[in-house]
Structure formats: C-alpha cells, structure tokens
Write a protein that holds these residues in place. Structure first.
Motif, short mmCIF file in Angstrom:
data_model
loop_
_atom_site.label_atom_id
_atom_site.label_comp_id
_atom_site.label_asym_id
_atom_site.label_seq_id
_atom_site.Cartn_x
_atom_site.Cartn_y
_atom_site.Cartn_z
N UNK A 1 0.85 -1.20 0.00
CA UNK A 1 0.00 0.00 0.00
C UNK A 1 0.88 1.24 0.00
N UNK A 2 0.30 2.37 -0.39
CA UNK A 2 1.04 3.64 -0.36
C UNK A 2 1.30 4.10 1.07
N UNK A 3 0.31 3.92 1.95
CA UNK A 3 0.43 4.36 3.34
C UNK A 3 -0.20 3.34 4.27
N UNK A 4 0.63 2.70 5.07
CA UNK A 4 0.11 1.74 6.06
C UNK A 4 -0.81 2.45 7.04
N UNK B 1 -2.39 -5.60 16.34
CA UNK B 1 -1.23 -4.81 16.74
C UNK B 1 -1.18 -3.49 15.98
N UNK B 2 -0.23 -2.67 16.36
CA UNK B 2 -0.07 -1.36 15.74
C UNK B 2 0.97 -1.42 14.62
N UNK B 3 0.89 -0.51 13.64
CA UNK B 3 1.91 -0.46 12.59
C UNK B 3 3.31 -0.29 13.17
N UNK B 4 4.29 -0.87 12.49
CA UNK B 4 5.68 -0.78 12.95
C UNK B 4 6.61 -0.80 11.74
N UNK B 5 7.85 -0.33 11.96
CA UNK B 5 8.83 -0.33 10.89
C UNK B 5 9.82 -1.47 11.09
N UNK B 6 10.15 -2.13 10.00
CA UNK B 6 11.15 -3.19 9.99
C UNK B 6 12.25 -2.72 9.04
N UNK B 7 13.27 -2.10 9.64
CA UNK B 7 14.33 -1.48 8.84
C UNK B 7 15.08 -2.47 7.96
N UNK B 8 15.18 -3.72 8.41
CA UNK B 8 15.96 -4.71 7.64
C UNK B 8 15.37 -4.99 6.26
N UNK C 1 4.99 -1.90 8.37
CA UNK C 1 4.09 -3.05 8.28
C UNK C 1 2.94 -2.93 9.29
N UNK C 2 1.87 -3.61 8.97
CA UNK C 2 0.75 -3.79 9.89
C UNK C 2 0.04 -5.07 9.49
N UNK C 3 -0.70 -5.64 10.43
CA UNK C 3 -1.46 -6.86 10.17
C UNK C 3 -2.91 -6.64 10.57
N UNK C 4 -3.80 -7.25 9.80
CA UNK C 4 -5.21 -7.29 10.15
C UNK C 4 -5.73 -8.68 9.82
N UNK C 5 -6.97 -8.95 10.22
CA UNK C 5 -7.52 -10.28 9.94
C UNK C 5 -8.94 -10.18 9.45
N UNK D 1 -10.04 -15.14 11.25
CA UNK D 1 -8.68 -15.19 11.75
C UNK D 1 -7.59 -15.32 10.71
N UNK D 2 -7.92 -15.23 9.43
CA UNK D 2 -6.89 -15.27 8.39
C UNK D 2 -6.14 -13.95 8.39
N UNK D 3 -4.82 -14.01 8.58
CA UNK D 3 -4.02 -12.80 8.70
C UNK D 3 -3.62 -12.24 7.33
N UNK D 4 -3.63 -10.92 7.26
CA UNK D 4 -3.24 -10.20 6.06
C UNK D 4 -2.27 -9.10 6.49
N UNK D 5 -1.14 -9.02 5.79
CA UNK D 5 -0.12 -8.01 6.09
C UNK D 5 -0.25 -6.85 5.13
N UNK D 6 0.01 -5.66 5.61
CA UNK D 6 0.15 -4.47 4.79
C UNK D 6 1.60 -4.06 4.82
N UNK D 7 2.16 -3.64 3.67
CA UNK D 7 3.55 -3.22 3.61
C UNK D 7 3.67 -1.93 2.80
N UNK D 8 4.40 -0.99 3.37
CA UNK D 8 4.70 0.28 2.72
C UNK D 8 6.22 0.40 2.63
N UNK D 9 6.75 0.68 1.45
CA UNK D 9 8.18 0.88 1.28
C UNK D 9 8.56 2.20 1.92
#
Length: 151
Positions: A102-105, A121-128, A133-137, A141-149
């Motif tokens: 996505x453009x904006x998590x 949980x709340x959005x967080x940054x994974x520098x590596x 990132x953020x997760x919703x369901x 209970x099927x998890x879906x991740x959101x990712x913003x570069x």
C-alpha cells in the motif's frame, strides 16, 4: 537498511514460467467471506465455481488483475486459532499470512478501523526490509499483512 540487491533471474530453469497468481483461504461461511472482501476492502468478485461440495471464488483488489485470493467455502471446515497479537501467531508452523503493498500503512489501517476490521497490533517499521508493516484479519482469523516501502 535497504533490502539487498536481488540475485539475477534464472531463465534456464525448467520452472522459469512460474509466477504468483493467488493464495487460497478456507472459510466457514463462503457468502460472508465474499461480502467481507467486497465491503471491507473494496475488492471485486472475479469468478465463482463449484468443486465437489465446496464453493470457490477468486476475489481481487480494486485495481490489481494479477493477484487473487481464492475463497474456499462449504463443507464443514475445522476451526482455526484466532490471534490478537502478531508475535503470538509466529509460534505455529504452516501458512501464516499474505501481504498487500500500500502507499500508506497508517492511512490504510485508519480506514480499515473505520470499517470495523480487526487490526492485529499497531503499525511498525522493519528497517531490515525497508518496510512499514501492519497486520489485520478477516472475521475467521486469516491474517493479512500491509507493507509500505520506506526510504
């Protein structure tokens, strides 16, 4: 820290034609799952068909014709573990989630919350991997991740 350069593509492999197409999720309520994707995510129902005693459908994002979720409904599926914490979800082997860019998590999470979607949980940054990132369901209970570069 940005992600490292990708290794070169291998066009000599007999599997060179493999590309991603869809991920499938098993749900206890086929119609409710289709409705959830359409109403909560603005996705489109692309195709529906029967398979034995099951009902199946491809659903896809509003503007993407290359990635689908296949909904598997009908029959009597076994219940799955429902997570309210991403870290707790990491202890079990097997399928975990699929990811959507996505453009904006933060903006996406705010809209999902407004629509009553469960945020894990709340959005967080994974520098590596240079991603926010953020997760919703979904309701099952099927998890879906959101990712913003991120830069």
């Amino acid at each position: 820290m940005p992600m490292p350069a990708l290794p070169p593509k291998n066009y000599k492999t007999p599997f060179a034609s493999m590309i991603g197409h869809h991920v499938a999720i098993r749900v206890p309520d086929f119609e409710a799952s289709k409705k959830w994707f359409v109403e909560k995510l603005d996705w489109r129902v692309l195709h529906e068909w029967p398979y034995g005693d099951l009902q199946l459908a491809y659903v896809g994002p509003a503007t993407d014709d290359t990635f689908f979720v296949e909904i598997l409904g009908g029959g009597d599926p076994q219940p799955k573990v429902i997570y309210d914490d991403v870290d707790a979800s990491l202890v079990h082997a097997g399928y975990h989630h699929f990811c959507l860019t996505v453009d904006s998590v933060d903006d996406t999470v705010a809209e999902l919350r407004r629509r009553g979607v469960t945020i894990i949980g709340e959005p967080f940054e994974l520098e590596s991997i240079s991603r926010r990132l953020a997760f919703f369901s979904d309701p099952w209970g099927n998890l879906i991740e959101l990712a913003q570069v991120i830069a």
